[in-house]
Design a protein around this motif. Structure first.
Motif, mmCIF file in Angstrom:
data_model
loop_
_atom_site.group_PDB
_atom_site.id
_atom_site.type_symbol
_atom_site.label_atom_id
_atom_site.label_comp_id
_atom_site.label_asym_id
_atom_site.label_seq_id
_atom_site.Cartn_x
_atom_site.Cartn_y
_atom_site.Cartn_z
ATOM 1 N N UNK A 145 4.966 -4.933 20.900
ATOM 2 C CA UNK A 145 5.102 -5.929 21.965
ATOM 3 C C UNK A 145 6.265 -5.634 22.911
ATOM 4 N N UNK A 146 6.385 -4.387 23.291
ATOM 5 C CA UNK A 146 7.402 -4.007 24.260
ATOM 6 C C UNK A 146 8.794 -3.850 23.689
ATOM 7 N N UNK A 147 8.941 -3.934 22.390
ATOM 8 C CA UNK A 147 10.231 -3.745 21.742
ATOM 9 C C UNK A 147 10.067 -2.863 20.526
ATOM 10 N N UNK A 148 11.029 -2.939 19.642
ATOM 11 C CA UNK A 148 10.956 -2.184 18.387
ATOM 12 C C UNK A 148 11.081 -3.175 17.246
ATOM 13 N N UNK A 149 10.133 -3.105 16.333
ATOM 14 C CA UNK A 149 10.117 -3.983 15.173
ATOM 15 C C UNK A 149 10.538 -3.169 13.955
ATOM 16 N N UNK A 150 11.588 -3.589 13.294
ATOM 17 C CA UNK A 150 12.032 -2.930 12.070
ATOM 18 C C UNK A 150 11.348 -3.634 10.897
ATOM 19 N N UNK A 151 10.467 -2.897 10.226
ATOM 20 C CA UNK A 151 9.626 -3.500 9.188
ATOM 21 C C UNK A 151 9.759 -2.781 7.865
ATOM 22 N N UNK A 152 9.522 -3.532 6.812
ATOM 23 C CA UNK A 152 9.379 -2.938 5.494
ATOM 24 C C UNK A 152 7.940 -2.465 5.338
ATOM 25 N N UNK A 153 7.757 -1.327 4.683
ATOM 26 C CA UNK A 153 6.431 -0.805 4.381
ATOM 27 C C UNK A 153 6.145 -1.092 2.923
ATOM 28 N N UNK A 154 5.365 -2.132 2.678
ATOM 29 C CA UNK A 154 4.934 -2.498 1.343
ATOM 30 C C UNK A 154 3.548 -1.918 1.123
ATOM 31 N N UNK A 155 3.300 -1.359 -0.054
ATOM 32 C CA UNK A 155 2.000 -0.772 -0.343
ATOM 33 C C UNK A 155 1.498 -1.235 -1.700
ATOM 34 N N UNK A 156 0.204 -1.507 -1.755
ATOM 35 C CA UNK A 156 -0.445 -1.888 -3.000
ATOM 36 C C UNK A 156 -1.528 -0.866 -3.274
ATOM 37 N N UNK A 157 -1.439 -0.234 -4.458
ATOM 38 C CA UNK A 157 -2.460 0.710 -4.891
ATOM 39 C C UNK A 157 -3.661 -0.097 -5.379
ATOM 40 N N UNK A 158 -4.797 0.138 -4.747
ATOM 41 C CA UNK A 158 -6.009 -0.615 -5.089
ATOM 42 C C UNK A 158 -6.730 -0.008 -6.280
#
Length: 158
Positions: A145-158
């Motif tokens: 959205x026109x900026x930078x989002x600092x996010x956590x990458x959470x992953x679930x093994x299916x």
């Protein structure tokens, strides 16, 4: 009782309710009316991998959750994201919806992982990921959205 149902033409007001400073505090900024309308039209498409769903309690919409494909190099996985309207937060709707969605993507069988990328400062969503069995893979900045989002990458093994 919480259920998930497909996004419908009459669900456009939910996007307006999600587009407030309170609801976008972890998402860089709000969206314009045109951006919301484009998002609504995308959510109505049925021919895409994944789906946007409405979280309902009885017949009352309380939020939304969705899943869509992400491409990382040669690997394709699911991504999920959710939102619960402020007046319905704190009642377990996101947890119940995420549990149901995990069952949907597992049954689909197309991909072996689902990712969630909440903002690093979104404590409730990060806690939900942890409680749902996701593993924190790292933190990543990405344009949003026109900026930078600092996010956590959470992953679930299916």
């Amino acid at each position: 009782m919480v259920n998930l149902r497909p996004w419908q033409p009459g669900d456009r007001p939910l996007l307006d309710a999600f587009n407030t400073p309170e609801m976008t505090a972890h998402l860089v900024t709000t969206e314009s009316a045109e951006e919301l309308e484009q998002r609504h039209l995308r959510y109505l498409k049925e021919d895409l991998p994944g789906r946007m769903l409405v979280i309902v309690d009885g017949s009352e919409p309380v939020g939304s959750i969705g899943y869509w494909e992400i491409h990382g190099g040669e690997k394709v996985a699911w991504e999920t994201g959710w939102g619960v309207l402020p007046q319905h937060q704190g009642h377990g709707y996101a947890r119940l919806a995420l549990e149901e969605l995990i069952g949907v993507v597992r049954a689909d069988g197309r991909h072996d992982e689902v990712h969630a990328y909440p903002s690093v400062d979104n404590a409730p969503s990060n806690a939900l990921c942890r409680r749902a069995g996701f593993v924190l893979r790292g933190t990543t900045p990405f344009p949003f959205r026109g900026g930078v989002l600092l996010s956590n990458d959470w992953v679930l093994d299916l």
